[in-house]
Motif scaffolding. Structure first.
Motif, PDB file in Angstrom:
ATOM      1  N   CYS A 293       1.772  11.972  -2.243  1.00  0.00           N
ATOM      2  CA  CYS A 293       2.687  10.960  -2.785  1.00  0.00           C
ATOM      3  C   CYS A 293       3.896  11.621  -3.446  1.00  0.00           C
ATOM      4  N   VAL A 294       3.669  12.759  -4.073  1.00  0.00           N
ATOM      5  CA  VAL A 294       4.797  13.491  -4.661  1.00  0.00           C
ATOM      6  C   VAL A 294       5.748  13.978  -3.574  1.00  0.00           C
ATOM      7  N   ASP A 295       5.194  14.424  -2.447  1.00  0.00           N
ATOM      8  CA  ASP A 295       6.055  14.844  -1.335  1.00  0.00           C
ATOM      9  C   ASP A 295       6.841  13.676  -0.769  1.00  0.00           C
TER      10      ASP A 295
ATOM     11  N   ASN B 151       0.839  -1.194   0.000  1.00  0.00           N
ATOM     12  CA  ASN B 151       0.000   0.000   0.000  1.00  0.00           C
ATOM     13  C   ASN B 151       0.879   1.251   0.000  1.00  0.00           C
ATOM     14  N   SER B 152       0.225   2.382  -0.051  1.00  0.00           N
ATOM     15  CA  SER B 152       0.980   3.636  -0.182  1.00  0.00           C
ATOM     16  C   SER B 152       1.905   3.862   1.001  1.00  0.00           C
ATOM     17  N   THR B 153       1.417   3.619   2.181  1.00  0.00           N
ATOM     18  CA  THR B 153       2.236   3.863   3.386  1.00  0.00           C
ATOM     19  C   THR B 153       3.458   2.959   3.393  1.00  0.00           C
TER      20      THR B 153
ATOM     21  N   PHE C 252       4.604   1.340  -8.889  1.00  0.00           N
ATOM     22  CA  PHE C 252       3.704   1.788  -7.814  1.00  0.00           C
ATOM     23  C   PHE C 252       2.782   2.894  -8.313  1.00  0.00           C
ATOM     24  N   VAL C 253       3.341   3.830  -9.083  1.00  0.00           N
ATOM     25  CA  VAL C 253       2.530   4.931  -9.600  1.00  0.00           C
ATOM     26  C   VAL C 253       1.444   4.397 -10.529  1.00  0.00           C
ATOM     27  N   ASN C 254       1.806   3.448 -11.370  1.00  0.00           N
ATOM     28  CA  ASN C 254       0.803   2.868 -12.271  1.00  0.00           C
ATOM     29  C   ASN C 254      -0.323   2.198 -11.491  1.00  0.00           C
ATOM     30  N   ARG C 255       0.086   1.409 -10.497  1.00  0.00           N
ATOM     31  CA  ARG C 255      -0.938   0.736  -9.691  1.00  0.00           C
ATOM     32  C   ARG C 255      -1.750   1.751  -8.888  1.00  0.00           C
ATOM     33  N   PHE C 256      -1.058   2.730  -8.306  1.00  0.00           N
ATOM     34  CA  PHE C 256      -1.706   3.788  -7.532  1.00  0.00           C
ATOM     35  C   PHE C 256      -2.739   4.507  -8.401  1.00  0.00           C
ATOM     36  N   HIS C 257      -2.340   4.844  -9.609  1.00  0.00           N
ATOM     37  CA  HIS C 257      -3.244   5.587 -10.489  1.00  0.00           C
ATOM     38  C   HIS C 257      -4.407   4.709 -10.955  1.00  0.00           C
ATOM     39  N   GLU C 258      -4.108   3.476 -11.320  1.00  0.00           N
ATOM     40  CA  GLU C 258      -5.174   2.602 -11.796  1.00  0.00           C
ATOM     41  C   GLU C 258      -6.203   2.346 -10.706  1.00  0.00           C
TER      42      GLU C 258
ATOM     43  N   ILE D 286       5.933   4.024   0.623  1.00  0.00           N
ATOM     44  CA  ILE D 286       6.609   5.284   0.978  1.00  0.00           C
ATOM     45  C   ILE D 286       7.672   5.024   2.038  1.00  0.00           C
ATOM     46  N   THR D 287       7.357   4.169   3.007  1.00  0.00           N
ATOM     47  CA  THR D 287       8.349   3.824   4.031  1.00  0.00           C
ATOM     48  C   THR D 287       9.562   3.147   3.405  1.00  0.00           C
ATOM     49  N   LEU D 288       9.321   2.202   2.488  1.00  0.00           N
ATOM     50  CA  LEU D 288      10.412   1.530   1.782  1.00  0.00           C
ATOM     51  C   LEU D 288      11.217   2.517   0.944  1.00  0.00           C
TER      52      LEU D 288
END
Length: 965
Positions: free
Chosen positions: A746-748, A619-621, A659-665, A624-626
């Motif tokens: 997510c950009v930050d 997931n996003s969190t 991740f961005v592709n999956r996030f966006h989809e 981002i941690t990784l």
């Protein structure tokens, strides 16, 4: 045979010579012969009053023709007085005779020209007597007639009996053939041939005797001057004897004692040299045991220095010593052995240094040992030791990851190591928190690993730089010394002493006796090795036993490594500045390579875990941690090594793109589902969304933290308040705003995906705009959601939602602009295009609302008739529909937009009314019809202005009448 005019050194008294000759100083115009300085003792000479010339040389013809190299004379009369090689012998030009050219005779020609003119004049004045000429001519003709009897073959210049044709012509074999009973005749022929040849010999001898008789005066004159020559020789012999006696007395009185002192001094110096040579031999004899001792303590540099010094001594000072004939080759083999030992030792050191526990605080392992090894390898030009260290780094990096995985897997009880054999499969069984802790541990160990490599390479780099600095300083000192020596040589006197005794200059003897103690004393520094035996101190005057041949090469200078170890740099380094500079660059490149190795191993570890799609499911969190962990490791390695490695960064970018592709989809799919289920009714605004909007107003584009308890007590609001304006929205837009903030956040969190996120967010906004247009304006919601009709309220609500998104587009643009590079600003044009599309969509919705009323006006006013009652039913219906329109949109749109919309509707109304009045031929003439229309219009105006927010609306109803022509 000498010519008659120069047969005697005694001046001749011929009257003709006295008359025509001019007395000339024999030394005048004669260049003295330049000879080399005579450094060998020779007998003194007494010169005669007459200078010796080449005409004093006399020798008889047989002596000149006899070959002294023949042990036995030939019996053949042809070679009886000739040498075998008389004709073919080539005379080698003398190296001591100059090459004579015409220029050498210029002075002589100038001097003799006047005398030649006088001689020619005298010949014309005094011609020879005819009788003498006739006698001489008769004699010459007779001799010529006799000589013509001799066959021409004997007169040829290339006459040689070894030629078969010549021999057969002189001695035909037919005279010697005894076969066939012709012996008596052949014997007579041979005797006749012998007599003929004897006759030829007599003719030649008579002619030779005649020629000698013509020069008889010179022979008799030579015999006469012989007595005078004997007197001269006797006087010369007496003078030489007296001179020798005087020289012997001078030698005994003045030179013998001094020369004896010099002999003793030379003998003493020779004894000292022999003694020192023996001491040097004793020291050299101890070289091999000393080298073994040094190698036992890993003193490679000292052992190599000792070997180099010994080889130099053997080549320069002990060359030719029979007992040391094999020592040079033994030392060469020993040097090769030391090379192998140093490489093996460095490999062992590298393994020990890189594989020791990473928890150890010590950065450098045995710094002195490392410095010694590096110096030895540099001295032997073994520059490939960095490759050994590089290979060891790769092996150690693999082992670090393997050991970390083993330790982590052993701590997890859920993993059955017996069932799952492969370590990679065991690692894939870890969940994200466990795997994340493992990755964090690997990164921390890699950081310590790189710090140790950097510390070790810094020591090696400092050693290389110290050698390079020493080379440069040595070169500067040599230049200065060379300049001083040049100046000193120019000031020295170049006079050479020629006084010699026993083959040596006396000046050399004195200078050697003065310089030898100094040379021996200064050379004592070279042979002192760490464990070598000192020379004995019982010498005559010199305490050491080495020479000056290599004392200057072993001078050392000291510097310090970063760890504080002093570096002793000797001058016997064989590396050039270019090689040292290249090696220093290779050391820095090796540090970069170490960072790349760690990153490559981390990438392989990352990819092995990503095989089953593990990373794409985060997931996003979690992602981002990784991502933050990997970016931190990249920055740490860049700070340590001085260069950013791109492999792990590329892997992170690759995973970030996935991740961005999956996030966006996911979000696009979510938005699509929300739009497909949206009924386009006004939704209540939860308090958390109002807080979200308020946080954006404060300039913080981020998802707010959830407040437990406080949010539950707050009731949802009917509208969304944004900077004092009320927005009636649908639920999909509220979630869209949250999705937009997720993109920004997510950009930050992952700055590397800024451009991708911008593209994806633009696509999302375009999708919302196009899909909402399809559902509302295109009436797609009738089939998708099941709405009965698209009402004006639906249209107004859709317009207001679009306006809310347009309000936040500049904020989103500014957020992305702050995180883009200047060269990427061109991507911001996507927001300009989206804004334009949204404005066009809003304008289409407004046009749709006007079109709805326009159709209503056309339908109602087309049936309008100017008659009682007032107001008419048509105008009552129109006012009713206008009230419904106002009621539907007033609570959704701002007052200004409502007024602008009703002004456009009113303009449509006036256009249709004007058209209908024109059709009915009703004009503004104050008649009954005009009054009825005026009453209806007044009713319409009153009702419209009675609506909320439209009181001050300027309707300008006078435009309904045709202008008077």
């Amino acid at each position: 045979m000498a010519s008659s005019h120069s047969s005697s050194p005694v001046p001749q008294g011929s009257s003709s010579d006295v008359f025509f000759k001019k007395e000339v100083d024999p030394t005048k115009h004669i260049r003295p012969v330049q000879s080399l300085p005579d450094v060998c003792p020779k007998e003194p000479t007494v010169t005669d009053q007459h200078r010796w010339t080449i005409y004093h040389s006399k020798v008889n013809l047989p002596a000149a023709l006899n070959d002294p190299r023949l042990a036995k004379r030939e019996s053949d009369f042809f070679t009886k007085t000739w040498g075998l090689d008389f004709v073919d012998t080539e005379v080698i030009p003398s190296f001591y005779l100059p090459q004579i050219s015409k220029e050498h005779f210029t002075i002589y020609q100038q001097e003799i020209s006047q005398r030649e003119k006088i001689h020619e004049r005298c010949k014309n004045i005094c011609p020879p007597k005819d009788t003498f000429d006739r006698t001489l001519l008769h004699t010459h003709d007779k001799s010529r007639t006799d000589l013509e009897q001799v066959p021409k073959i004997f007169m040829k210049p290339d006459f040689a009996l070894d030629d078969s044709l010549t021999f057969n012509s002189v001695l035909p074999w037919s005279h010697f053939n005894t076969a066939g009973g012709k012996g008596n005749r052949d014997a007579a022929s041979s005797k006749l041939l012998q007599e003929k040849l004897s006759h030829y010999l007599d003719i030649v001898e008579v002619n030779i005797a005649h020629q000698i008789s013509l020069r008889s005066e010179a022979f008799f004159h030579a015999m006469t001057s012989q007595h005078e020559l004997q007197d001269y020789l006797k006087k010369t012999s007496q003078a030489v004897k007296m001179l020798r006696d005087k020289i012997a007395q001078i030698d005994k009185v003045m030179c013998e004692g001094s020369l004896h002192v010099l002999r003793l001094a030379l003998t003493r110096n020779n004894c000292v040299k022999v003694y020192n040579k023996l001491k040097l031999m004793a020291t050299v004899h101890q070289t091999q045991p000393t080298v073994q001792v040094l190698l036992s303590t890993s003193e490679f540099v000292g052992a190599l220095d000792l070997i180099a010094t010994t080889q130099e001594v053997l080549q320069q000072e002990l060359q030719g010593i029979h007992s040391f004939r094999h020592l040079g080759s033994q030392l060469c083999e020993l040097e090769k052995l030391i090379d192998k030992m140093m490489i093996a030792e460095f490999s062992t050191y590298s393994h020990s240094d890189l594989n020791r526990p990473l928890e150890d605080d010590c950065q450098i392992l045995e710094e002195e040992r490392l410095v010694s090894l590096v110096f030895g390898l540099l001295k032997q030009r073994k520059l490939n030791f960095l490759e050994i260290y590089s290979k060891e780094m790769i092996i150690t990096a693999k082992n670090i990851i393997k050991q970390c995985v083993i330790n982590k897997v052993s701590q997890i009880e859920e993993i059955d190591t017996e069932a799952v054999v492969k370590l990679a499969d065991q690692m894939r069984m870890l969940n994200f928190p466990q795997w994340f802790d493992l990755l964090k541990e690997i990164f921390s160990k890699f950081t310590v690993f790189l710090q140790r490599i950097k510390a070790t390479l810094n020591i090696i780099h400092s050693v290389v730089l110290s050698v390079l600095d020493k080379n440069q300083r040595t070169r500067e000192l040599e230049d200065i010394s060379q300049q001083k020596n040049t100046a000193k040589d120019n000031s020295l006197d170049t006079e050479v002493a020629y006084l010699i005794h026993e083959g040596m200059f006396i000046s050399d003897a004195f200078s050697e006796s003065e310089l030898t103690p100094i040379a021996i004393d200064t050379a004592s520094q070279r042979n002192a090795s760490p464990n070598s035996e000192p020379c004995s101190s019982d010498s005559v005057s010199e305490p050491e036993c080495t020479t000056d041949s290599s004392s200057s090469k072993e001078q050392t200078s000291s510097s310090a490594t970063p760890g504080g170890v002093d570096i002793m740099v000797n001058e016997d380094m064989k590396l050039t500045d270019l090689e040292l500079g290249k090696l220093a660059n290779n050391i820095q490149e090796l540090l970069y390579s170490a960072s790349d190795i760690c990153h490559d191993r981390a990438v392989k570890f990352l990819m092995s875990r990503a095989k089953d799609g593990f990373l794409e499911k985060l997931n996003s969190t979690e992602f981002i941690t990784l991502s933050r962990l990997m970016e931190t490791f990249i920055l740490d390695t860049e700070q340590i090594c001085g260069r950013k490695s791109m492999s792990l960064l590329g892997a992170l970018q690759s995973q970030a793109n996935k991740f961005v592709n999956r996030f966006h989809e996911e979000r696009k799919t979510k938005l699509s589902l929300l739009l497909d289920n949206e009924r386009w009714k006004q939704a209540d605004v939860p308090a958390e969304f109002q807080d979200l909007v308020d946080s954006i107003s404060d300039g913080k584009i981020a998802l707010p933290e959830k407040k437990s308890g406080a949010t539950e007590e707050r009731k949802p609001a009917e509208v969304l308040i944004v900077e004092g304006q009320q927005y009636a929205v649908v639920g999909t837009v509220l979630l869209l705003i949250r999705i937009i903030l997720e993109y920004c956040q997510c950009v930050d969190n992952i700055p590397s995906v800024t451009t991708d996120m911008l593209t994806r967010l633009s696509d999302l906004l375009k999708y919302f705009n196009s899909r909402s247009c399809q559902l509302v304006l295109g009436a797609g919601a009738l089939q998708v959601v099941g709405l009965k009709t698209i009402t004006t309220k639906n249209l107004a609500l859709s317009s207001r939602c679009l306006q809310l998104i347009v309000h936040y587009i500049p904020v989103i643009r500014a957020h992305f602009e702050a995180r883009l590079q200047p060269k990427q600003y061109s991507m911001l044009r996507h927001f300009d295009h989206i804004t334009k599309d949204y404005h066009d969509h809003i304008a289409e919705i407004s046009a749709k609302l006007v079109a709805i009323m326009d159709g209503l006006f056309d339908k109602l006013l087309s049936k309008y008739e100017v008659k009682a009652p007032v107001p008419s039913a048509c105008f009552r219906n129109i006012c009713k529909q206008m009230a419904k329109m106002h009621e539907a949109i007033f609570d959704l749109l701002p007052e200004e937009q409502t007024q602008m919309l009703f002004l456009r509707i009113n303009a449509s109304y006036k256009l249709h009314l004007k058209k209908q009045l024109s059709h009915l031929n009703v004009i503004n003439d104050g008649g009954p019809q005009n009054g009825l229309v005026t009453a209806d219009v007044a009713f319409y105006t009153g009702n419209l202005q009675a609506l909320k927010g439209l009181k001050d609306l300027d309707l300008n109803m006078a435009e309904i009448w045709e202008q008077k022509r």
